[in-house]
Write a protein that holds these residues in place. Structure first.
Motif, short mmCIF file in Angstrom:
data_model
loop_
_atom_site.label_atom_id
_atom_site.label_comp_id
_atom_site.label_asym_id
_atom_site.label_seq_id
_atom_site.Cartn_x
_atom_site.Cartn_y
_atom_site.Cartn_z
N THR A 176 46.95 -16.55 -27.10
CA THR A 176 46.81 -17.77 -26.32
C THR A 176 47.34 -17.54 -24.91
OG1 THR A 176 47.08 -19.13 -28.29
CG2 THR A 176 47.39 -20.21 -26.18
N SER A 177 46.58 -17.99 -23.93
CA SER A 177 46.99 -17.82 -22.54
C SER A 177 46.39 -18.93 -21.70
CB SER A 177 46.54 -16.46 -21.99
OG SER A 177 45.12 -16.39 -21.98
N MET A 178 46.90 -19.08 -20.49
CA MET A 178 46.34 -20.02 -19.54
C MET A 178 46.36 -19.38 -18.16
SD MET A 178 49.40 -22.85 -19.17
CE MET A 178 49.42 -23.19 -20.93
N ALA A 179 45.46 -19.85 -17.30
CA ALA A 179 45.36 -19.28 -15.95
C ALA A 179 44.96 -20.37 -14.96
CB ALA A 179 44.35 -18.14 -15.91
N LEU A 180 45.46 -20.22 -13.75
CA LEU A 180 45.09 -21.10 -12.65
C LEU A 180 44.59 -20.24 -11.49
CD1 LEU A 180 44.99 -23.91 -11.29
CD2 LEU A 180 47.33 -23.46 -10.48
N LEU A 181 43.39 -20.50 -11.01
CA LEU A 181 42.79 -19.77 -9.89
C LEU A 181 42.58 -20.74 -8.74
CD1 LEU A 181 39.99 -17.79 -11.80
CD2 LEU A 181 42.38 -17.15 -11.49
N ASP B 144 53.53 -2.02 -17.71
CA ASP B 144 53.22 -3.36 -18.19
C ASP B 144 52.42 -3.35 -19.49
OD1 ASP B 144 54.39 -4.49 -15.84
OD2 ASP B 144 52.60 -3.86 -14.76
N GLY B 145 52.43 -2.23 -20.20
CA GLY B 145 51.70 -2.15 -21.45
C GLY B 145 50.45 -1.32 -21.33
N ASN B 146 49.75 -1.16 -22.44
CA ASN B 146 48.55 -0.33 -22.49
C ASN B 146 47.29 -1.17 -22.31
OD1 ASN B 146 50.23 1.84 -23.07
ND2 ASN B 146 50.06 1.54 -25.29
N VAL B 147 46.36 -0.66 -21.51
CA VAL B 147 45.08 -1.33 -21.29
C VAL B 147 43.97 -0.30 -21.46
CG1 VAL B 147 46.01 -3.08 -19.75
CG2 VAL B 147 45.22 -0.93 -18.79
N GLY B 148 42.77 -0.79 -21.77
CA GLY B 148 41.63 0.09 -21.95
C GLY B 148 41.29 0.85 -20.67
N LEU B 149 40.91 2.13 -20.81
CA LEU B 149 40.59 2.98 -19.67
C LEU B 149 39.08 3.25 -19.66
CD1 LEU B 149 41.68 4.69 -17.30
CD2 LEU B 149 41.91 6.60 -18.90
N ASP C 102 56.53 -9.83 -18.85
CA ASP C 102 55.84 -9.77 -20.14
C ASP C 102 54.96 -10.99 -20.37
OD1 ASP C 102 57.00 -7.35 -20.70
OD2 ASP C 102 58.68 -8.22 -21.83
N ALA C 103 55.31 -12.12 -19.76
CA ALA C 103 54.56 -13.35 -20.00
C ALA C 103 53.81 -13.86 -18.77
CB ALA C 103 55.49 -14.45 -20.50
N MET D 9 51.27 -17.05 -23.62
CA MET D 9 52.18 -17.93 -24.34
C MET D 9 52.75 -17.19 -25.56
SD MET D 9 49.84 -21.37 -24.04
CE MET D 9 51.15 -22.47 -24.58
N PRO D 10 54.01 -16.73 -25.48
CA PRO D 10 54.56 -15.91 -26.58
C PRO D 10 54.68 -16.67 -27.89
CG PRO D 10 56.27 -16.52 -25.01
CD PRO D 10 54.98 -16.97 -24.41
N GLN D 11 54.79 -18.00 -27.83
CA GLN D 11 54.95 -18.78 -29.07
C GLN D 11 53.64 -18.94 -29.83
OE1 GLN D 11 55.17 -19.76 -25.96
NE2 GLN D 11 54.87 -21.97 -25.67
N TYR D 12 52.50 -18.63 -29.16
CA TYR D 12 51.20 -18.74 -29.80
C TYR D 12 50.45 -17.42 -29.63
CZ TYR D 12 52.26 -23.72 -29.48
OH TYR D 12 52.87 -24.94 -29.56
#
Length: 756
Positions: free
Chosen positions: A363-368, A31-36, A302-303, A357-360
Motif C-alpha cells: 500500500t502506498s500513496m503519492a502526490l504529484l 535504498d533497496g533492490n530494484v529491477g535492472l 524507508d517509507a 505505508m508500513p502498517q499495510y
C-alpha cells in the motif's frame, strides 16, 4: 478476417517452446533492490542470450547443469551454476566495479518492449539515445519506428510529432508522469528537453492509464530526467555542426548524506549563421539561442520519497528573409523584409511525494504537483501573436491490494488541472495605402478541471492481466464527462505476448497556440465563423475533442541460431466523434477552425523486427502504413479526404555494431517515407529516403562521436510558396512534407565521472 486468421496461425505455430529458466536481475543500492532493465543473460560458451525487461525479468532456454552469466556495463558480472531443479533465480548485481579487460562485453536491448504491463509500451533507454546526436527530445526518435518528428513550417523551426497517423497535439506529453508541453508549448516543447538530460523515454500507443488524466488519444510519451540519486557525479556533452550550431550540456549531482541528494543540469545552444540553400531569399532555419537550467532535489527514507525542483528556460528565434533584423519588425508591406520572431521565457516547478505505508502491505500513496508559467512573444511577418499560459496540475494516487492477494491491485485518486490563457492576436488589412494594422484581438480563457478515478489491475493464472479504469471529470467550459479505458495482456508462454487496449480520450483545443505555425502565410484567420480581424473579445468556444481508440499488439520471440528474434505486429484504430478541424485548403486565403461535421479517423498498421545477426551486430527493421482521413466543410459541401502532408507509409532500418569491449560503435539508419496528399486537391508529393550515420569511439571516462544526417542531401523543392511575394495572400510557408535543409555533419564529445 484473413488477416486475423494469418496472425492466429502464425502465433499458434510458434507457441511450442523449450523449457525455460526464469528469473529477475536486481540492482543493489542503499535504498533497496530494484529491477535492472537491459542486463545481459547468457550461457557460458554458447552464443546469444537475452536481455532483461523494464522490471529486470528474463526467460531463457534452459540448459541443465550449465553456467549462466549475468552482466551489465558498470556492474560486477555474476556466474551461477544452474542445476536440473532450478526453475527460477534472482540475482543482485553490484554497481561501481570495472569489468576485467579479459572479459567480453555484451550489450542488452536498448529499446525495451514492456511485456509485463498490460499497457502497450516501449522504453527507449539512454544507450539508444546515444545512437544519434540527440540534441533534444525532438531528435530522440530517429531510430524509433512508431514516432515521427517533422518540421511544421519552413521558417520557425517548430517541430511536431506524429503518432498513429495523428498530429502531436493528440499525444499526451509528460515529464515523469506529469502532463507537460500543452497549449502554447506544443510547437516548441520538443526543443525544451535536452537529450543529455534524459535517462529514458516511455512511449505508449493508444489510450493510457486513467491515473494520468483523460487527454491521451493517440498515445502517451513520458520523459524521465536524470535523477540526483542515480546520475553521474559530473557529466559534459559538447556538440558542433558544419552549420555552426553549437551546444553545451552539463550535469552534476551531490549526495549530501544517506537521505538527501541534489543535481544541477545546464544546457545552452546557439546558431547565428544564416543558411539559405534554396536560394529563395529565406533562411532554412531561424537563428536561435537557448539557455536552460534545472535544479532538483531528492529525499528518501524507508517509507518516504520526496522530489522537488525547478526549471528555467529562455529561448529566442529569429528567421525569415536574409538580412532581417529585430528592429525591422514594424516595417511591413511591399519593399520590406519579411521576418519571424519567437521569444520565450518559461518557468517550471514540481513536487513529488511518495509514502509507503508500513502498517499495510503493498500500500502506498503519492502526490504529484507541477506548475508552469510560459510567456511567449512572437510575430510572423505582419501577424503578431503573444501568449501567456499558466498551468497547475495536481494528482493524488492511492494504491493498494484487495485482501492479501498481491495479484489483485487497485489505484484510486483525484486530480485537478488549471490553465489560464492570455493571448493577443493582431493582423493587418490591405488598403490603397498598403497594409494597415487592425485592432488586436485579446482572447482570454480559463480552464478548471477536477476529476476522480479508479483503476483495477488483476492477474489470473499467471498468464492473463486485466487493467480497467474509469474516471469522471468536470470541466468548467465543457461540463462533466466520463472516460473509460481498458488493457488486456495474455502471455501463453514467456515468448509470446498478446495485448488489447481500448478507451476514450478528450481534450480542449487551444486553437491559436497549437496552430500558430499556420500564421507563416498570407491567410486570414477564422474561428467558428468569426474572422479575427479587429474584433476584440473572447473567441467562440468550439466543442471539446473526443475520440475512441482501439489497438491490438502481438509480440513473438523465436530462438534462431541461438539468438533471439523479436517480432511485433500491431494495429490501431482512432475514431473522432468531436474534433476541431484546422482547414487551410478549402477556402482560398483563409485558415478556418470549426467543429467536425462528418467522419475523421485513422488506421495504423505496423510490423517491427529486431535481431542480432552476428555477435554485437543488431538489426531493426520496421514498416508502418497510415490511413488517416478527415472531413472538410467545403463551400460545395462535405468532402472527406486523406489527411494532407502525411506519408502513407514509412519503412525504417537501423543497423548497430560495436566492437569487442565496446571500443567502437557504428550506427546507421535509413528511413523510407512514402508519398502523400498535398493540400488543395489530389496532387501527391513524392516518396523520399533519409540516411543517417554515426561513429563513436569510447575511452575510459569519455567518448567522441561524429556523424552525418541526411547523407543523400534530399530536400523538399520550393518549400515556401510565393517566396518572392511574402506580403501577398498567396504566400505560404506551412506546406511542409519533407526535409527543408540538407546534409549536415557534426562532431561531439561526452565526458563523465560515475559514482564509486
Amino acid at each position: 478476417m484473413k488477416y486475423i486468421f494469418f496472425v492466429l496461425c502464425w502465433w499458434l505455430a510458434g507457441t511450442l517452446s523449450a523449457q525455460q529458466l526464469k528469473g529477475r536481475v536486481l540492482e543493489a543500492g542503499k535504498d533497496g533492490n530494484v529491477g535492472l532493465p537491459g542486463a545481459n543473460v547468457y550461457w557460458l560458451g554458447i552464443p546469444g542470450g537475452v536481455a532483461t525487461d523494464v522490471d529486470g525479468n528474463f526467460a531463457i532456454e534452459k540448459r541443465p547443469n550449465g553456467r549462466l552469466i549475468i552482466s551489465f556495463v558498470g556492474y560486477a558480472s555474476d556466474t551461477l551454476e544452474i542445476g536440473e531443479k532450478d526453475h527460477y533465480i534472482e540475482v543482485v548485481l553490484k554497481a561501481g566495479h570495472q569489468l576485467d579487460e579479459a572479459k567480453v562485453f555484451k550489450r542488452g536491448q536498448t529499446t525495451i518492449m514492456n511485456t509485463k504491463s498490460p499497457v502497450i509500451e516501449q522504453v527507449i533507454t539512454g544507450e539508444e539515445l546515444c545512437k544519434a546526436a540527440c540534441c533534444n527530445l525532438g531528435e530522440s526518435f530517429t531510430t524509433n519506428a512508431s514516432v515521427d518528428v517533422s518540421y511544421a513550417d519552413a521558417v520557425t523551426g517548430a517541430k511536431q510529432i506524429q503518432l498513429l497517423g495523428l498530429n502531436g497535439k493528440y499525444v499526451q506529453m509528460m515529464t515523469e508522469n506529469m502532463p507537460n508541453f500543452r497549449g502554447v508549448s506544443v510547437l516548441y516543447g520538443l526543443n525544451y528537453v535536452p537529450g543529455p538530460w534524459m535517462s529514458a523515454i516511455s512511449v505508449s500507443k493508444g489510450v493510457g492509464s486513467v491515473t494520468n488524466g483523460y487527454e491521451a488519444i493517440a498515445g502517451q510519451i513520458s520523459v524521465d530526467y536524470k535523477k540526483p540519486q542515480g546520475s553521474e557525479k559530473f557529466y559534459v556533452n559538447l556538440y558542433g555542426s558544419d552549420e555552426e550550431m553549437f551546444e553545451f550540456n552539463m550535469n552534476g549531482s551531490i549526495h549530501l548524506n544517506d537521505k538527501w541528494s541534489t543535481a544541477l543540469l545546464v544546457h545552452g545552444d546557439w546558431m547565428e549563421k544564416e543558411h539559405s540553400m534554396h536560394h529563395n531569399g529565406f533562411l532554412d532555419m531561424p537563428k536561435k539561442a537557448q539557455y536552460n537550467l534545472m535544479n532538483r532535489w531528492a529525499y528518501k527514507t524507508d517509507a518516504w520519497f520526496v522530489q522537488f525542483g525547478g526549471k528555467f528556460l529562455d529561448e529566442n528565434r529569429l528567421g525569415g528573409q536574409k538580412g532581417f533584423r529585430e528592429e525591422m519588425r514594424h516595417q511591413i508591406g511591399e519593399g520590406n523584409l519579411y521576418g519571424i520572431s519567437i521569444n520565450t521565457r518559461r518557468y517550471e516547478g514540481f513536487l513529488k511525494v511518495g509514502y509507503l505505508m508500513p502498517q499495510y502491505e503493498n500500500t502506498s500513496m503519492a502526490l504529484l504537483v507541477n506548475y508552469t508559467d510560459h510567456d511567449q512573444e512572437s510575430y510572423y511577418g505582419g501577424y503578431e501573436y503573444d501568449a501567456r499560459q499558466r498551468s497547475l496540475f495536481m494528482n493524488y494516487i492511492y494504491q493498494s491490494i484487495f485482501g492479501n492477494n498481491p495479484n489483485q491491485k487497485f489505484s484510486a485518486g483525484a486530480s485537478f488541472n488549471y490553465d489560464n490563457y492570455d493571448e493577443i492576436f493582431g493582423d493587418y488589412k490591405r488598403t490603397e495605402n498598403g497594409l494597415v494594422k487592425n485592432t488586436p484581438v485579446n482572447p482570454q480563457r480559463e480552464e478548471r478541471v477536477g476529476g476522480v478515478f479508479f483503476q483495477y489491475t488483476g492477474t489470473f493464472w499467471t498468464k492473463l492481466t486485466l487493467m480497467a479504469g474509469l474516471r469522471y471529470d468536470y470541466h468548467n467550459l465543457a461540463g462533466g464527462f466520463v472516460t473509460p479505458r481498458f488493457h488486456i495482456a495474455y502471455m501463453p508462454d514467456e515468448m509470446t505476448t498478446l495485448k488489447f487496449s481500448g478507451g476514450k480520450g478528450r481534450r480542449y483545443a487551444a486553437v491559436l497556440a497549437e496552430n500558430a505555425y499556420l500564421l507563416a502565410s498570407g491567410r486570414s484567420v477564422n474561428v467558428a465563423g468569426q474572422l479575427l480581424s479587429g474584433r476584440p473579445g473572447a473567441l467562440k468556444n468550439l466543442d471539446m475533442e473526443e475520440a475512441w481508440n482501439f489497438g491490438v499488439l502481438l509480440n513473438r520471440k523465436f530462438l534462431l541460431f541461438d539468438r533471439l528474434l523479436n517480432i511485433n505486429l500491431d494495429y490501431y484504430r482512432t475514431d473522432f466523434s468531436h474534433q476541431v478541424v484546422a482547414d487551410n485548403e478549402t477556402r482560398p486565403g483563409m485558415i478556418n477552425f470549426y467543429n467536425l461535421d462528418g467522419d475523421s479517423y485513422s488506421n495504423c498498421y505496423q510490423v517491427e523486427i529486431r535481431y542480432e545477426l552476428i555477435p554485437r551486430f543488431d538489426i531493426m527493421g520496421a514498416y508502418r502504413y497510415n490511413d488517416a482521413r478527415i472531413t472538410y466543410s467545403a463551400p460545395e459541401g462535405l468532402r472527406r479526404v486523406r489527411t494532407p502532408l502525411q506519408s502513407r507509409y514509412k519503412g525504417l532500418i537501423n543497423l548497430s555494431y560495436y566492437t569487442n569491449m565496446k571500443k567502437w560503435q557504428f550506427d546507421f539508419t535509413t528511413q523510407f517515407n512514402g508519398p502523400g496528399r498535398l493540400p488543395g486537391g489530389n496532387q501527391q508529393f513524392e516518396s523520399f529516403q533519409l540516411m543517417n550515420a554515426q561513429v563513436t569511439k569510447f575511452f575510459r571516462k569519455w567518448s567522441i562521436y561524429a556523424g552525418c544526417e541526411n547523407i543523400g542531401d534530399f530536400t523538399q523543392k520550393h518549400p515556401i510558396i510565393a517566396a518572392d511575394a511574402p506580403w501577398s495572400v498567396d504566400f505560404d510557408a506551412s506546406r511542409i512534407w519533407g526535409p527543408i535543409h540538407g546534409r549536415k555533419f557534426y562532431v561531439g564529445l561526452r565526458f563523465g565521472f560515475d559514482r564509486d
